[in-house]
Design an enzyme around this catalytic site. Sequence first.
Site, PDB file in Angstrom:
ATOM      1  N   ASP A 141       0.809  -1.214   0.000  1.00  0.00           N
ATOM      2  CA  ASP A 141       0.000   0.000   0.000  1.00  0.00           C
ATOM      3  C   ASP A 141       0.850   1.276   0.000  1.00  0.00           C
ATOM      4  O   ASP A 141       2.083   1.223  -0.077  1.00  0.00           O
ATOM      5  CB  ASP A 141      -0.968  -0.034   1.188  1.00  0.00           C
ATOM      6  CG  ASP A 141      -2.355   0.486   0.839  1.00  0.00           C
ATOM      7  OD1 ASP A 141      -2.478   1.304  -0.083  1.00  0.00           O
ATOM      8  OD2 ASP A 141      -3.336   0.064   1.501  1.00  0.00           O
ATOM      9  N   ASP A 205      -9.681   3.974  -4.302  1.00  0.00           N
ATOM     10  CA  ASP A 205     -10.409   2.809  -3.802  1.00  0.00           C
ATOM     11  C   ASP A 205     -11.800   2.721  -4.416  1.00  0.00           C
ATOM     12  O   ASP A 205     -12.508   3.723  -4.582  1.00  0.00           O
ATOM     13  CB  ASP A 205     -10.538   2.877  -2.285  1.00  0.00           C
ATOM     14  CG  ASP A 205      -9.221   2.623  -1.569  1.00  0.00           C
ATOM     15  OD1 ASP A 205      -8.230   2.271  -2.240  1.00  0.00           O
ATOM     16  OD2 ASP A 205      -9.178   2.783  -0.339  1.00  0.00           O
TER      17      ASP A 205
END
Length: 423
Positions: A141, A205
């Site tokens: 991430d 996202d």
Amino acid sequence: MFVGALVGILCAATSANAITNGVGKLPVMGYNAWNAFACNVDETLIIQTAQYMKETVGYNHVNLDDCWAMKNRSATGEVMSDSVRFPNMNSLTDKLHASCYAGIYSDSGWFTCAGYPGSFMHEEQDAMTFQSWGFDFLKYDNCAIPFDDTIQEGMIGKYQRMADALAAVAEKTGTTLIFSLCEWGWSQVWLWGAQMAHSWRIDNDIAPQWSSLSSIINSASFITQATNYYGRNDLDMLEIGNGDLTYDEAKTHFTAWALVKAPLLIGTNLATISQDMLSILKNQEIIAINQDSIYGTSISPFRWGINPDWTYDATHPAQYWSGPSENGTVFMLINTLSEPANMFFNLTESPWIRAGIQYSVRDLWTHTDNGTAVRDFTAMSVPAHGVVALLLKENGNEPAGLMPPCAGEALSQCTAEDGTKYS
């Protein structure tokens, strides 16, 4: 907002040569717990989910996301799994390996997005830990980025640190992990992601609503050339079974993700998923395109439809797509309108179709053979936000004597052997 053709072509430039290190040739098909459970995960849930996945859809990866770790490292710097929720990672991966591969999560910064230890300054140490625990896959991430004067790297260098660490661990142990970048589409990752990873996120996202899906499809439409074997655009985890997506929106979601050759990671509670949504995830004819052993490339738009070609529009992305496959030419038609619509195209608008040939038509959702297409095709009454997925196969020469003698764009230059132009 309109994007000029030149800009579009540059944005869609093919990525660097893929990293061919023996893993990740095809898109990963599996499960990630984040969309359904966020931090509310433990070993029992993960093992149960793996069993549900094996029994219902047959995908072969189960990946942990954030929140599996203790908040602090050990005295010697090792990242540690939560002593209550994940007391023994080797035991977990042993159990998962009975039916699937096992994936884990970390971050390229000081901390993960949920505040657990990130891997910055611990890349090789963490990579060795993940390997020793038996994991096969790493999602990486982009939170808690160090100050510029500390990291002294751009996005490429920040992710290269872990890529180098994984390569070093592979050299020492013989184990190579699939590496998945989650950098949210920053820094034109589609141009360089394949140098170090097997997939890379291209956008923010995902959310379980049509506006999110259409926005991601729009982003993907300009960079399809980046995808091939061993390296691909990642459109984020699947939201099928979540939120208020209609059945047709969920079909469009799965079709687009599968046919652009993105990873297919289920993100819903498989214990409670409806049969309608489950049937989408099990469509073997769509999955066969995603897992094609001959063509690793994505389908691409050949006409935007509502908008002029190369238009950037998160509400109405490109509608007409095609690409080659092992068994014929694949077409995807997306109705971005909020009402049913007929969708027409000339066959030779797709670069993969031959002039003068007629084609048999296979519908990949109804699983029916729908006759023969000659020169053009119309999909009738495509539902709002719905999709049509077709497989066209050559079926002999088109009938003799058709007029005009040239179809589609060729008509403007349609010329006989003696130089006579048809007009």
